[in-house]
Design an enzyme around this catalytic site. Structure first.
Site, PDB file in Angstrom:
ATOM      1  N   LYS A   1     -11.439 -10.033  -6.546  1.00  0.00           N
ATOM      2  CA  LYS A   1     -10.825  -9.660  -7.830  1.00  0.00           C
ATOM      3  C   LYS A   1      -9.302  -9.682  -7.647  1.00  0.00           C
ATOM      4  CE  LYS A   1     -14.973  -7.017  -9.047  1.00  0.00           C
ATOM      5  NZ  LYS A   1     -15.762  -8.081  -9.656  1.00  0.00           N
TER       6      LYS A   1
ATOM      7  N   SER B   1     -16.871  -0.901 -14.713  1.00  0.00           N
ATOM      8  CA  SER B   1     -16.348  -2.190 -15.160  1.00  0.00           C
ATOM      9  C   SER B   1     -16.629  -2.516 -16.628  1.00  0.00           C
ATOM     10  CB  SER B   1     -16.888  -3.299 -14.278  1.00  0.00           C
ATOM     11  OG  SER B   1     -18.280  -3.373 -14.405  1.00  0.00           O
TER      12      SER B   1
ATOM     13  N   HIS C   1     -12.636  -2.601  -8.736  1.00  0.00           N
ATOM     14  CA  HIS C   1     -11.786  -2.847  -9.907  1.00  0.00           C
ATOM     15  C   HIS C   1     -10.505  -2.024  -9.876  1.00  0.00           C
ATOM     16  CE1 HIS C   1     -14.230  -5.568 -12.336  1.00  0.00           C
ATOM     17  NE2 HIS C   1     -15.279  -4.921 -11.861  1.00  0.00           N
TER      18      HIS C   1
HETATM   19  C1  LIG Z   1     -17.905  -2.205  -8.818  1.00  0.00           C
HETATM   20  C2  LIG Z   1     -18.280  -3.516  -8.210  1.00  0.00           C
HETATM   21  N1  LIG Z   1     -18.793  -3.534  -6.969  1.00  0.00           N
HETATM   22  C3  LIG Z   1     -19.137  -4.692  -6.379  1.00  0.00           C
HETATM   23  C4  LIG Z   1     -18.994  -5.892  -7.012  1.00  0.00           C
HETATM   24  C5  LIG Z   1     -19.400  -7.156  -6.310  1.00  0.00           C
HETATM   25  O1  LIG Z   1     -18.258  -7.764  -5.779  1.00  0.00           O
HETATM   26  P1  LIG Z   1     -18.364  -9.183  -5.071  1.00  0.00           P
HETATM   27  O2  LIG Z   1     -18.080 -10.199  -6.115  1.00  0.00           O
HETATM   28  O3  LIG Z   1     -17.339  -9.135  -3.980  1.00  0.00           O
HETATM   29  O4  LIG Z   1     -19.734  -9.284  -4.524  1.00  0.00           O
HETATM   30  C6  LIG Z   1     -18.454  -5.938  -8.294  1.00  0.00           C
HETATM   31  C7  LIG Z   1     -18.300  -7.230  -8.987  1.00  0.00           C
HETATM   32  O5  LIG Z   1     -18.504  -7.412 -10.130  1.00  0.00           O
HETATM   33  C8  LIG Z   1     -18.091  -4.713  -8.914  1.00  0.00           C
HETATM   34  O6  LIG Z   1     -17.598  -4.705 -10.162  1.00  0.00           O
END
Ligand SMILES: Cc1ncc(COP(=O)(O)O)c(C=O)c1O
Length: 395
Positions: free
Chosen positions: A242, A183, A211
């Site tokens: 997202k 990210s 993502h």
């Molecule tokens: C790769 C990744 N995994 C997990 C998450 C966490 O997602 P959530 O907001 O559903 O907890 C994010 C959020 O930033 C992320 O970028």
């Protein structure tokens, strides 16, 4: 008590001194391609609302209708009395989307990643993880009794040597975990190589496609589809926070025994409230929209291409890529933060990130493009970037 509070205040003061104290900007309305901040409209360039569904009439309508039909909350975890037909419908839809046996919902992808490793592995097993994987994966692995191996970011030689080491040290089962898209860079994992190496070492691959779901691939099915590897990743974790409606919630999708075991044993599932109907209803609508018509997915891909090209032609350092996460590297943390502030004053909301979130000297502004942005908004954003960069002698 006072001594404890003084200590905490001291720590907070250090964040201010290091200029890493996070300030929350309160939006004066819904999340969208344009939002209102301090009474001014600004182009939103820092949200995970990749498909522009957060405030879409169909998604809003589905959330309201779900409240009307199913109520506001569950007051329970799933296995006591927190499961409605609605939760089952969403799990079935996500399984159809991924063409998997089954899916289990969590209150976030954070929780899904926290659940997966401790539940599926034990002391005789090994987990092999990319060093830049998301914080939820790092914390999730810490909860498992399995042996941990961390390979250098996207370094396939190191992945292979860690797998060889795990095999040599007698691991019973080996899980390999990677983000589909990282990210901070908008960079894809080299899944073709990872799949190949996992097959050779008989390791089980898990990809967190938070993502990429709804964003990459001709049908928005994510990183594996984008890279021509559809069906080659057995287990995915993902988020509903997202592209897929942008509300909240997460899931694990994959083979039946994996999901069954998670339902029986995973602690964030067993001991935390189930998702409220409005959130589930919104996510169902988002998945239906992407599955019925991939044009929003194509639009975010096209917008990302357009913005990347215009920024590069304007002279910015943009790492090569295709993803709507577009990092604009400026080097110095204070500079990135100052530029973010100036951009906001010029009507563009974009976040600056510096050390320790990214390596020293690689501070950046991270733009995130949405299918909801018009070309005019993207042009305006590029012009603001150029103006601010000139003011700070970056261009
Ligand atoms: C790769 C990744 N995994 C997990 C998450 C966490 O997602 P959530 O907001 O559903 O907890 C994010 C959020 O930033 C992320 O970028």
């Amino acid at each position: 008590m006072q001594e404890f509070l003084n200590h905490l205040q001291n720590e907070v003061d250090k964040l201010h001194a290091a200029r890493t104290y996070k300030v929350e900007v309160a939006l004066q309305g819904p999340q969208d391609h344009e939002v209102t901040v301090d009474g001014h409209p600004v182009v939103m360039l820092t949200s995970n609302n990749y498909l522009g569904l957060a405030n879409h009439p169909r998604v809003r309508g589905a959330a309201v209708a779900a409240i009307e039909q199913w109520g506001a909350g569950m007051g329970s975890v799933r296995f006591i009395c927190g499961t409605q037909l609605l939760h089952k419908e969403l799990e079935k839809l996500i399984s159809e989307f991924y063409e998997t046996d089954d899916t289990i919902l969590y209150s976030s992808c954070w929780s899904a990643n926290e659940a997966v490793f401790a539940t599926l592995t034990g002391g005789y097993d090994a987990i092999v993880s990319d060093e830049l994987n998301h914080a939820s994966i790092i914390d999730g692995i810490r909860l498992s009794k399995a042996e941990r191996y961390v390979y250098k970011h996207n370094n396939m030689g190191d992945l292979e040597s860690k797998l060889a080491q795990a095999r040599q040290e007698g691991a019973r089962f080996i899980l390999v975990i990677s983000d589909g898209v990282f990210s901070m860079e908008g960079e894809l994992a080299p899944l073709a190589d990872i799949v190949d190496i996992c097959e050779r070492y008989e390791a089980v691959l898990i990809v967190d496609d938070s993502h990429a779901t709804g964003i990459l691939g001709p049908r928005g099915r994510g990183t594996a589809e984008e890279l021509g590897l559809w069906g080659k990743v057995p287990i995915h974790t993902g988020t509903l926070g997202k592209a897929m409606g942008s509300a909240m919630g997460g899931y694990v999708t994959g083979p039946k025994p994996v999901v069954e075991m998670l339902r029986q044993r995973s602690r964030p599932y067993l001991f935390s409230n189930s998702l409220p109907p409005a959130v589930v209803g919104a996510a169902i609508e988002a998945f239906k929209m992407v599955m019925e018509d991939p044009s929003r997915t194509h639009k975010v891909q096209e917008n990302a291409r357009y913005f990347r090209q215009r920024m590069t032609r304007s002279g910015f350092r943009i790492p090569h890529g295709i993803h709507p996460i577009v990092p604009v590297i400026v080097g110095d943390t204070a500079l990135a933060l100052a530029m973010g502030k100036d951009l906001l004053e010029r009507g563009v909301y974009v976040s600056g990130f510096g050390y320790p979130v990214v390596p020293q000297g690689h501070a950046r502004l991270r733009a995130q493009i949405s299918a909801a942005h018009s070309q005019e908004e993207l042009d305006r954003a590029v012009e603001a970037f150029v103006e601010v960069a000139h003011a700070h002698h970056v261009l």
